[in-house]
Design a protein around this motif. Structure first.
Motif, PDB file in Angstrom:
ATOM      1  N   LEU A   1     123.361 -48.692  48.208  1.00  0.00           N
ATOM      2  CA  LEU A   1     121.937 -48.823  48.255  1.00  0.00           C
ATOM      3  C   LEU A   1     121.253 -47.735  47.367  1.00  0.00           C
ATOM      4  O   LEU A   1     120.441 -48.131  46.781  1.00  0.00           O
ATOM      5  CB  LEU A   1     121.378 -48.780  49.551  1.00  0.00           C
ATOM      6  CG  LEU A   1     119.849 -48.946  49.707  1.00  0.00           C
ATOM      7  CD1 LEU A   1     119.492 -50.379  49.279  1.00  0.00           C
ATOM      8  CD2 LEU A   1     119.186 -48.438  51.203  1.00  0.00           C
ATOM      9  N   LEU A   2     121.640 -46.631  47.361  1.00  0.00           N
ATOM     10  CA  LEU A   2     120.764 -45.573  46.717  1.00  0.00           C
ATOM     11  C   LEU A   2     121.128 -45.751  44.916  1.00  0.00           C
ATOM     12  O   LEU A   2     120.057 -45.140  44.524  1.00  0.00           O
ATOM     13  CB  LEU A   2     121.368 -43.841  47.408  1.00  0.00           C
ATOM     14  CG  LEU A   2     120.929 -43.765  48.693  1.00  0.00           C
ATOM     15  CD1 LEU A   2     121.463 -42.359  49.123  1.00  0.00           C
ATOM     16  CD2 LEU A   2     119.459 -43.787  48.728  1.00  0.00           C
ATOM     17  N   LEU A   3     122.314 -45.980  44.668  1.00  0.00           N
ATOM     18  CA  LEU A   3     122.325 -46.121  43.445  1.00  0.00           C
ATOM     19  C   LEU A   3     121.301 -47.045  42.501  1.00  0.00           C
ATOM     20  O   LEU A   3     120.782 -46.647  41.741  1.00  0.00           O
ATOM     21  CB  LEU A   3     123.874 -46.234  42.926  1.00  0.00           C
ATOM     22  CG  LEU A   3     124.961 -45.312  43.218  1.00  0.00           C
ATOM     23  CD1 LEU A   3     126.227 -45.736  42.972  1.00  0.00           C
ATOM     24  CD2 LEU A   3     124.498 -44.191  42.467  1.00  0.00           C
TER      25      LEU A   3
ATOM     26  N   TYR B   1     107.954 -57.676  46.148  1.00  0.00           N
ATOM     27  CA  TYR B   1     108.857 -58.708  45.761  1.00  0.00           C
ATOM     28  C   TYR B   1     110.309 -57.843  46.352  1.00  0.00           C
ATOM     29  O   TYR B   1     111.325 -58.838  46.918  1.00  0.00           O
ATOM     30  CB  TYR B   1     109.254 -58.584  44.365  1.00  0.00           C
ATOM     31  CG  TYR B   1     108.530 -59.820  43.803  1.00  0.00           C
ATOM     32  CD1 TYR B   1     108.759 -61.242  43.949  1.00  0.00           C
ATOM     33  CD2 TYR B   1     107.176 -59.544  43.378  1.00  0.00           C
ATOM     34  CE1 TYR B   1     107.889 -62.064  43.503  1.00  0.00           C
ATOM     35  CE2 TYR B   1     106.245 -60.453  43.120  1.00  0.00           C
ATOM     36  CZ  TYR B   1     106.658 -62.009  43.185  1.00  0.00           C
ATOM     37  OH  TYR B   1     105.699 -62.895  42.612  1.00  0.00           O
ATOM     38  N   ALA B   2     110.228 -56.608  46.833  1.00  0.00           N
ATOM     39  CA  ALA B   2     111.295 -56.179  47.563  1.00  0.00           C
ATOM     40  C   ALA B   2     111.296 -56.573  48.880  1.00  0.00           C
ATOM     41  O   ALA B   2     112.171 -57.087  49.555  1.00  0.00           O
ATOM     42  CB  ALA B   2     111.087 -54.565  47.418  1.00  0.00           C
ATOM     43  N   GLY B   3     110.156 -56.640  49.332  1.00  0.00           N
ATOM     44  CA  GLY B   3     109.834 -57.272  50.784  1.00  0.00           C
ATOM     45  C   GLY B   3     110.248 -58.706  50.766  1.00  0.00           C
ATOM     46  O   GLY B   3     110.913 -59.113  51.729  1.00  0.00           O
ATOM     47  N   LEU B   4     110.094 -59.584  49.853  1.00  0.00           N
ATOM     48  CA  LEU B   4     110.308 -61.041  49.655  1.00  0.00           C
ATOM     49  C   LEU B   4     111.806 -61.012  49.738  1.00  0.00           C
ATOM     50  O   LEU B   4     112.344 -62.003  50.303  1.00  0.00           O
ATOM     51  CB  LEU B   4     109.535 -61.591  48.409  1.00  0.00           C
ATOM     52  CG  LEU B   4     109.853 -62.950  48.306  1.00  0.00           C
ATOM     53  CD1 LEU B   4     109.496 -63.769  49.467  1.00  0.00           C
ATOM     54  CD2 LEU B   4     109.468 -63.689  46.908  1.00  0.00           C
TER      55      LEU B   4
ATOM     56  N   LEU C   1     116.644 -55.762  44.825  1.00  0.00           N
ATOM     57  CA  LEU C   1     116.995 -54.705  45.564  1.00  0.00           C
ATOM     58  C   LEU C   1     116.539 -55.001  46.913  1.00  0.00           C
ATOM     59  O   LEU C   1     117.394 -54.383  47.906  1.00  0.00           O
ATOM     60  CB  LEU C   1     116.258 -53.250  45.088  1.00  0.00           C
ATOM     61  CG  LEU C   1     116.391 -51.931  45.816  1.00  0.00           C
ATOM     62  CD1 LEU C   1     117.973 -51.710  45.556  1.00  0.00           C
ATOM     63  CD2 LEU C   1     115.652 -51.070  45.189  1.00  0.00           C
ATOM     64  N   GLY C   2     115.618 -55.734  47.317  1.00  0.00           N
ATOM     65  CA  GLY C   2     115.261 -56.199  48.706  1.00  0.00           C
ATOM     66  C   GLY C   2     116.543 -56.891  49.285  1.00  0.00           C
ATOM     67  O   GLY C   2     116.959 -56.564  50.343  1.00  0.00           O
ATOM     68  N   VAL C   3     116.891 -57.888  48.393  1.00  0.00           N
ATOM     69  CA  VAL C   3     118.011 -58.834  48.854  1.00  0.00           C
ATOM     70  C   VAL C   3     119.295 -57.671  49.218  1.00  0.00           C
ATOM     71  O   VAL C   3     119.827 -57.759  50.277  1.00  0.00           O
ATOM     72  CB  VAL C   3     118.442 -59.900  47.810  1.00  0.00           C
ATOM     73  CG1 VAL C   3     119.780 -60.306  48.065  1.00  0.00           C
ATOM     74  CG2 VAL C   3     117.277 -60.810  47.641  1.00  0.00           C
TER      75      VAL C   3
END
Length: 163
Positions: A60-62, A86-89, A146-148
């Motif tokens: 996740l962090l990379l 869009y991260a939330g979406l 990133l959200g996915v």
């Protein structure tokens, strides 16, 4: 509903963003956006440290660090904002996806978020007060992906990524 909120806010975005820009200036507005992005990153990190093992935490962090580096070097503070909705979406889309996930779930979810981000910019092209931009499509896609990815990591049943 979330997508409808994104699209219905298109005509009002410039008006809403213009007010703080005028009141606190570009530097102050940039600081506010950076603080909001930083808080979102800290919330995600706090959640991830408690929920993920070390390997998944690194996974996740990379990408978060890469996207954060790109966002930090953008000149226009309003462009940085594209990342958050869009991260939330992306996270909401994957959490709503029926399980068990197939090997195509991640790529399809990322493609759907990218499609919505592209449509967002296409609609802006036809609005008198807005301009569609390929960089914004890329930020929408990066934030959504990133959200996915963040929603995928703690999942109990993950898609098998090997052939």
């Amino acid at each position: 509903l979330y997508i409808a909120l994104i699209f219905t806010s298109l005509p009002y975005g410039p008006v809403v963003l213009r007010w703080p820009w005028q009141v606190i200036g570009k530097g102050g507005f940039s600081l506010v956006i950076n603080v909001l992005l930083g808080l979102a990153g800290l919330l995600l990190l706090s959640w991830a440290i408690r929920r993920l093992d070390r390997q998944r935490l690194l996974l996740l962090l990379l990408p978060l660090a890469v996207v954060g580096g790109v966002v930090a070097h953008m000149d226009n503070p309003a462009e940085r904002f594209h990342f958050l909705p869009y991260a939330g979406l992306g996270a909401l889309l994957l959490m709503a996806w029926k399980r068990p996930w197939s090997p195509w779930t991640l790529p399809l979810a990322m493609a759907l978020v990218t499609l919505v981000g592209g449509l967002d910019e296409l609609v802006q092209h036809y609005l008198p007060s807005r301009v569609g931009d390929w960089r914004d499509v890329a930020m929408n896609a990066a934030g959504g992906s990133l959200g996915v990815w963040a929603a995928y990591l703690p999942g109990r049943q993950r898609p098998h990524l090997s052939p």
